[in-house]
Motif scaffolding. Structure first.
Motif, PDB file in Angstrom:
ATOM      1  N   ARG A 118     127.411 -10.300  -9.075  1.00  0.00           N
ATOM      2  CA  ARG A 118     126.932 -11.649  -8.783  1.00  0.00           C
ATOM      3  C   ARG A 118     125.494 -11.638  -8.704  1.00  0.00           C
ATOM      4  NH1 ARG A 118     124.700 -13.649  -4.236  1.00  0.00           N
ATOM      5  NH2 ARG A 118     124.865 -15.658  -3.901  1.00  0.00           N
ATOM      6  N   SER A 173     122.251 -14.758  -7.677  1.00  0.00           N
ATOM      7  CA  SER A 173     121.942 -16.063  -7.108  1.00  0.00           C
ATOM      8  C   SER A 173     120.960 -16.529  -8.094  1.00  0.00           C
ATOM      9  CB  SER A 173     121.568 -16.000  -5.725  1.00  0.00           C
ATOM     10  OG  SER A 173     121.181 -17.236  -5.413  1.00  0.00           O
ATOM     11  N   LEU A 204     127.176 -16.508 -12.035  1.00  0.00           N
ATOM     12  CA  LEU A 204     125.906 -16.864 -11.712  1.00  0.00           C
ATOM     13  C   LEU A 204     126.080 -17.936 -10.786  1.00  0.00           C
ATOM     14  CD1 LEU A 204     125.175 -17.042 -15.671  1.00  0.00           C
ATOM     15  CD2 LEU A 204     124.546 -15.245 -14.058  1.00  0.00           C
ATOM     16  N   ASP A 205     125.430 -17.884  -9.465  1.00  0.00           N
ATOM     17  CA  ASP A 205     125.703 -18.603  -8.400  1.00  0.00           C
ATOM     18  C   ASP A 205     124.604 -19.590  -8.282  1.00  0.00           C
ATOM     19  OD1 ASP A 205     127.127 -19.474  -6.412  1.00  0.00           O
ATOM     20  OD2 ASP A 205     126.468 -17.972  -4.713  1.00  0.00           O
ATOM     21  N   ILE A 263     123.741 -22.254 -10.221  1.00  0.00           N
ATOM     22  CA  ILE A 263     122.950 -22.698 -11.366  1.00  0.00           C
ATOM     23  C   ILE A 263     122.484 -24.014 -11.403  1.00  0.00           C
ATOM     24  CG2 ILE A 263     124.913 -23.666 -12.825  1.00  0.00           C
ATOM     25  CD1 ILE A 263     124.080 -21.739 -15.185  1.00  0.00           C
ATOM     26  N   LEU A 291     119.058 -19.059 -20.553  1.00  0.00           N
ATOM     27  CA  LEU A 291     120.517 -18.873 -20.250  1.00  0.00           C
ATOM     28  C   LEU A 291     121.482 -19.487 -21.251  1.00  0.00           C
ATOM     29  CD1 LEU A 291     120.977 -19.653 -16.517  1.00  0.00           C
ATOM     30  CD2 LEU A 291     121.411 -17.365 -17.656  1.00  0.00           C
ATOM     31  N   LEU A 314     124.888 -17.727 -22.402  1.00  0.00           N
ATOM     32  CA  LEU A 314     126.219 -18.355 -22.230  1.00  0.00           C
ATOM     33  C   LEU A 314     126.989 -18.804 -23.625  1.00  0.00           C
ATOM     34  CD1 LEU A 314     125.405 -20.442 -18.812  1.00  0.00           C
ATOM     35  CD2 LEU A 314     126.872 -18.105 -19.103  1.00  0.00           C
ATOM     36  N   PHE A 337     131.658 -14.943 -18.141  1.00  0.00           N
ATOM     37  CA  PHE A 337     130.636 -15.618 -16.977  1.00  0.00           C
ATOM     38  C   PHE A 337     131.330 -16.806 -16.384  1.00  0.00           C
ATOM     39  CE2 PHE A 337     127.965 -13.562 -20.359  1.00  0.00           C
ATOM     40  CZ  PHE A 337     126.876 -12.926 -19.469  1.00  0.00           C
ATOM     41  N   THR A 344     130.095 -19.689 -13.474  1.00  0.00           N
ATOM     42  CA  THR A 344     128.894 -20.071 -12.759  1.00  0.00           C
ATOM     43  C   THR A 344     129.408 -21.315 -11.731  1.00  0.00           C
ATOM     44  OG1 THR A 344     128.658 -22.191 -14.310  1.00  0.00           O
ATOM     45  CG2 THR A 344     127.530 -20.280 -15.112  1.00  0.00           C
ATOM     46  N   THR A 345     128.436 -21.444 -10.724  1.00  0.00           N
ATOM     47  CA  THR A 345     128.859 -22.272  -9.550  1.00  0.00           C
ATOM     48  C   THR A 345     127.843 -23.329  -9.758  1.00  0.00           C
ATOM     49  OG1 THR A 345     127.910 -20.977  -7.760  1.00  0.00           O
ATOM     50  CG2 THR A 345     130.346 -20.538  -8.430  1.00  0.00           C
ATOM     51  N   MET A 392     129.293 -24.635 -21.303  1.00  0.00           N
ATOM     52  CA  MET A 392     130.229 -24.391 -20.381  1.00  0.00           C
ATOM     53  C   MET A 392     131.698 -25.171 -20.326  1.00  0.00           C
ATOM     54  SD  MET A 392     127.602 -23.444 -17.023  1.00  0.00           S
ATOM     55  CE  MET A 392     126.723 -24.791 -17.158  1.00  0.00           C
TER      56      MET A 392
END
Length: 402
Positions: free
Chosen positions: A14, A16, A57-58, A60, A75, A79, A103, A105-106, A121
């Motif tokens: 993880r 951030s 990837l927290d 994003i 990125l 991705l 991957f 992401t959030t 994504m």
């Protein structure tokens, strides 16, 4: 994401991205600089020790950019499955294959994510926890964790289910469970004090004793009306913290046809009220309403809790029903809640958040929900325990509602 990695039997990494504004954080520094390091992607792969970890990837949506470059653009290569098999890091100076990495992401919002990055994504929207889910989380995880951290055994502190529901409904208002975890910790601290001071040997928390431990309730939730009323209809609303009931009140006053809307309504909701008003005018004679009522009367539509902003089209049929009730003098059944967008010709269009709205209706004591026909497919998403206690009436036209 950690649970996904565990299920797939892969390593988990993880990083951030909140506040990251330097492209070198992603691509690394060139070796000519003092203190140069690889980018966080390569560092994460080194930490994982495998070529196929689950890589989180927290935050994003909280990337920034300045004169040092745009990390969101860097990125794009990470991705994009058509490019990331040849990812270039400035420090390594060799291409690295990221094609086997999963991957995840959030983000709290997609509005701040650049469109080219979002296109790479698959967006999965996750709704907030329902009341039933929060109850199970508190019973199975939050409370046992807090009991352990506060040195209390299950024999020293017990919280019954009704007390937990009261805490969820009246002491927290959130999509997640952070505040619920804090309230569980508060109860454990108060209980520990009572036990250590010798006032009690065991603490049992019930709905009646919650206020003594946590103070007065901080939030209220909608309840069904106690009797059938004229000009008042229970609507169903969806917010970021879940569903809630929404009473729509209509008052007819002597005047010259002015339509007043109050309750801190947004533009979309105001337009829904205008559409409902125009539809009622066009069909007034069919409901034994004076066809010229708009020339002799002012109409005031109010949605209580005026301090809370409200918007969206889903209260359309609710406002139309309240208008007909106020103009005809026919009371509305107190156990009925409704949601749906209305058109000028009376068609009822689909809405979102039916699951959350249905749960709020069940909590408020309603037994019947009127919903758009096109939302009939969403009924299966509602928990069976709630679904069995509610009657759903799908409608396509306003005539079916009335």
């Amino acid at each position: 994401a950690r649970s996904i990695a565990r299920a797939l039997e892969r390593e988990f990494v993880r990083i951030s991205l909140g506040g990251v504004r330097d492209e070198a954080e992603i691509r690394g520094h060139r070796r000519t600089y003092v203190g140069a390091l690889p980018g966080r992607i390569i560092q994460g792969m080194k930490t994982a020790g495998t070529v196929n970890p689950v890589f989180l990837l927290d935050e994003i949506d909280k990337l920034a950019s300045d004169f040092r470059g745009d990390p969101a653009s860097a990125l794009l290569e990470v991705l994009d499955p058509n490019q990331n098999d040849k990812f270039s890091d400035h420090y390594v100076e060799e291409t690295y294959d990221l094609s086997d990495v999963m991957f995840i992401t959030t983000a709290n919002s997609t509005h701040t994510i650049p469109r080219p990055l979002l296109d790479r994504m698959e967006v999965i929207s996750i709704s907030g926890y329902t009341e039933i889910e929060k109850l199970k989380i508190m019973q199975g995880y939050l409370l046992p964790k807090q009991l352990e951290e506060h040195g209390l055994g299950k024999d020293k502190l017990q919280v019954n289910e009704e007390a937990m529901l009261k805490i969820i409904r009246q002491y927290t208002r959130e999509a997640g469970v952070r505040n619920l975890n804090r309230e569980a910790a508060n109860i454990c601290r108060k209980a520990a004090k009572l036990i250590v001071s010798g006032e009690k040997k065991k603490v049992l928390v019930t709905p009646k004793t919650v206020e003594a431990l946590l103070g007065k309730p901080r939030h209220r939730y909608g309840l069904a009306e106690k009797e059938d009323q004229v000009g008042t209809v229970t609507g169903l609303a969806w917010t970021e913290t879940g569903g809630d009931t929404l009473n729509v009140e209509v008052s007819i006053l002597p005047g010259k046809g002015k339509l007043t809307l109050t309750g801190q309504l947004g533009d979309v909701m105001k337009e829904s009220a205008q559409a409902a008003f125009s539809y009622i005018r066009s069909r007034a004679s069919e409901w034994n309403i004076d066809a010229e009522f708009h020339e002799k009367n002012d109409v005031h539509i109010h949605v209580p809790e005026g301090a809370i902003p409200k918007d969206g089209p889903s209260a359309g049929i609710t406002m139309a029903t309240a208008l007909v009730s106020a103009l005809s003098g026919i009371p509305i059944r107190k156990e009925v809640g409704m949601t749906g967008e209305i058109t000028l010709r009376g068609r009822v269009l689909p809405i979102g958040g039916l699951k959350e709205k249905s749960l709020s209706a069940h909590r408020a004591g309603l037994t019947t929900i009127i919903l758009p026909k096109e939302n009939e497919k969403d009924i299966d998403d509602i928990p069976e325990s709630v679904r069995n206690e509610l009657k759903f009436i799908p409608v396509e036209h306003m005539d079916e509602v009335l």
